[in-house]
Structure formats: structure tokens, C-alpha cells
Design a protein around this motif. Structure first.
Motif, PDB file in Angstrom:
ATOM      1  N   LYS A 212       1.034  -1.292   0.041  1.00  0.00           N
ATOM      2  CA  LYS A 212       0.026  -0.029   0.139  1.00  0.00           C
ATOM      3  C   LYS A 212       0.853   1.220   0.201  1.00  0.00           C
ATOM      4  O   LYS A 212       0.508   2.133  -0.984  1.00  0.00           O
ATOM      5  CB  LYS A 212      -1.154   0.107   1.479  1.00  0.00           C
ATOM      6  N   ALA A 213       1.997   1.289   0.680  1.00  0.00           N
ATOM      7  CA  ALA A 213       3.014   2.530   0.916  1.00  0.00           C
ATOM      8  C   ALA A 213       3.610   2.659  -0.379  1.00  0.00           C
ATOM      9  O   ALA A 213       3.415   4.035  -0.996  1.00  0.00           O
ATOM     10  CB  ALA A 213       3.997   2.229   1.772  1.00  0.00           C
ATOM     11  N   LEU A 214       3.872   1.436  -1.249  1.00  0.00           N
ATOM     12  CA  LEU A 214       4.426   1.611  -2.573  1.00  0.00           C
ATOM     13  C   LEU A 214       3.701   2.296  -3.478  1.00  0.00           C
ATOM     14  O   LEU A 214       3.927   3.065  -4.292  1.00  0.00           O
ATOM     15  CB  LEU A 214       4.815   0.392  -3.054  1.00  0.00           C
ATOM     16  N   ARG A 215       2.241   1.766  -3.467  1.00  0.00           N
ATOM     17  CA  ARG A 215       1.322   2.432  -4.304  1.00  0.00           C
ATOM     18  C   ARG A 215       0.973   3.670  -4.141  1.00  0.00           C
ATOM     19  O   ARG A 215       0.903   4.670  -4.902  1.00  0.00           O
ATOM     20  CB  ARG A 215      -0.253   1.520  -4.068  1.00  0.00           C
ATOM     21  N   LEU A 216       0.803   4.154  -2.687  1.00  0.00           N
ATOM     22  CA  LEU A 216       0.575   5.638  -2.501  1.00  0.00           C
ATOM     23  C   LEU A 216       1.917   6.419  -2.959  1.00  0.00           C
ATOM     24  O   LEU A 216       1.490   7.610  -3.584  1.00  0.00           O
ATOM     25  CB  LEU A 216       0.341   5.587  -1.198  1.00  0.00           C
ATOM     26  N   LYS A 217       3.272   5.978  -2.729  1.00  0.00           N
ATOM     27  CA  LYS A 217       4.260   6.741  -3.329  1.00  0.00           C
ATOM     28  C   LYS A 217       4.354   7.019  -4.540  1.00  0.00           C
ATOM     29  O   LYS A 217       4.808   7.742  -5.211  1.00  0.00           O
ATOM     30  CB  LYS A 217       5.575   5.941  -2.527  1.00  0.00           C
ATOM     31  N   SER A 218       3.919   6.027  -5.394  1.00  0.00           N
ATOM     32  CA  SER A 218       3.844   5.858  -6.881  1.00  0.00           C
ATOM     33  C   SER A 218       2.994   6.854  -7.347  1.00  0.00           C
ATOM     34  O   SER A 218       3.226   7.575  -8.627  1.00  0.00           O
ATOM     35  CB  SER A 218       3.910   4.568  -7.363  1.00  0.00           C
ATOM     36  N   ASN A 219       1.912   7.001  -6.670  1.00  0.00           N
ATOM     37  CA  ASN A 219       0.692   8.187  -7.286  1.00  0.00           C
ATOM     38  C   ASN A 219       1.175   9.659  -7.009  1.00  0.00           C
ATOM     39  O   ASN A 219       0.794  10.372  -7.245  1.00  0.00           O
ATOM     40  CB  ASN A 219      -0.512   7.608  -6.398  1.00  0.00           C
ATOM     41  N   GLU A 220       2.134   9.707  -5.951  1.00  0.00           N
ATOM     42  CA  GLU A 220       2.452  11.116  -5.543  1.00  0.00           C
ATOM     43  C   GLU A 220       2.752  11.919  -6.724  1.00  0.00           C
ATOM     44  O   GLU A 220       2.485  12.974  -6.779  1.00  0.00           O
ATOM     45  CB  GLU A 220       3.479  10.800  -4.340  1.00  0.00           C
TER      46      GLU A 220
END
Length: 89
Positions: free
Chosen positions: A44-52
């Protein structure tokens, strides 16, 4: 030592061993559950970071559109000081 006491000692050791095995199995299960939760949170953290970066670009575009809109409203007629200060906020 009496014979009944001698017979109970191995039984007590077997019981302690069985309890230790149960506790170990329960700890293994908790470890598996926690590991899967950690992996899920990392994903989830990786997904959020890639959306940033995408969200930052969208924010910049929206701010540019808003600024453009404000200036086009200001150009339509003689703006009063009050109207100008409200639009530039």
C-alpha cells in the motif's frame, strides 16, 4: 523415591513438551499473520508513493487553471480593489 512419583515424572515432561509445541505453533501462526499484514502495508505504501508524482502534477495543473481563471475574470471589466484582492487569495 517411590514408584508412583517416578512414573509421574516422564508424564509431566511429556505434558510440558506438548504445551511448548502448542505455544510454538500458536506463535508461528501469529508470525504468519503479522508478516502478511506487513507485506500488505508495504504494498500500500508503494502504491501511494507511486501516485504522489501524478497528484503533484494534477495539483500544479489545477493551480495554473485557477490562476488563469482569476486573471481572465480580472480582465473582464474594471476590477475594484475589493474584487481584485478576493480573486488573488
Amino acid at each position: 523415591m517411590h514408584l508412583p512419583h517416578m512414573m509421574m515424572a516422564p508424564q509431566a515432561v511429556k505434558l510440558e513438551y506438548a504445551n511448548a509445541q502448542l505455544e510454538c505453533s500458536a506463535a508461528d501462526e501469529r508470525t504468519k499473520i503479522l508478516s502478511s499484514e506487513v507485506i500488505g502495508l508495504e504494498e500500500k505504501a508503494l502504491r501511494l508513493k507511486s501516485n504522489e508524482p501524478l497528484l503533484e502534477r494534477q495539483l500544479e495543473n489545477t493551480n495554473a487553471e485557477l490562476t488563469s481563471y482569476k486573471w481572465s475574470v480580472l480582465r473582464c471589466g474594471a476590477p475594484s480593489k475589493r474584487r481584485t484582492s478576493m480573486l488573488l487569495r
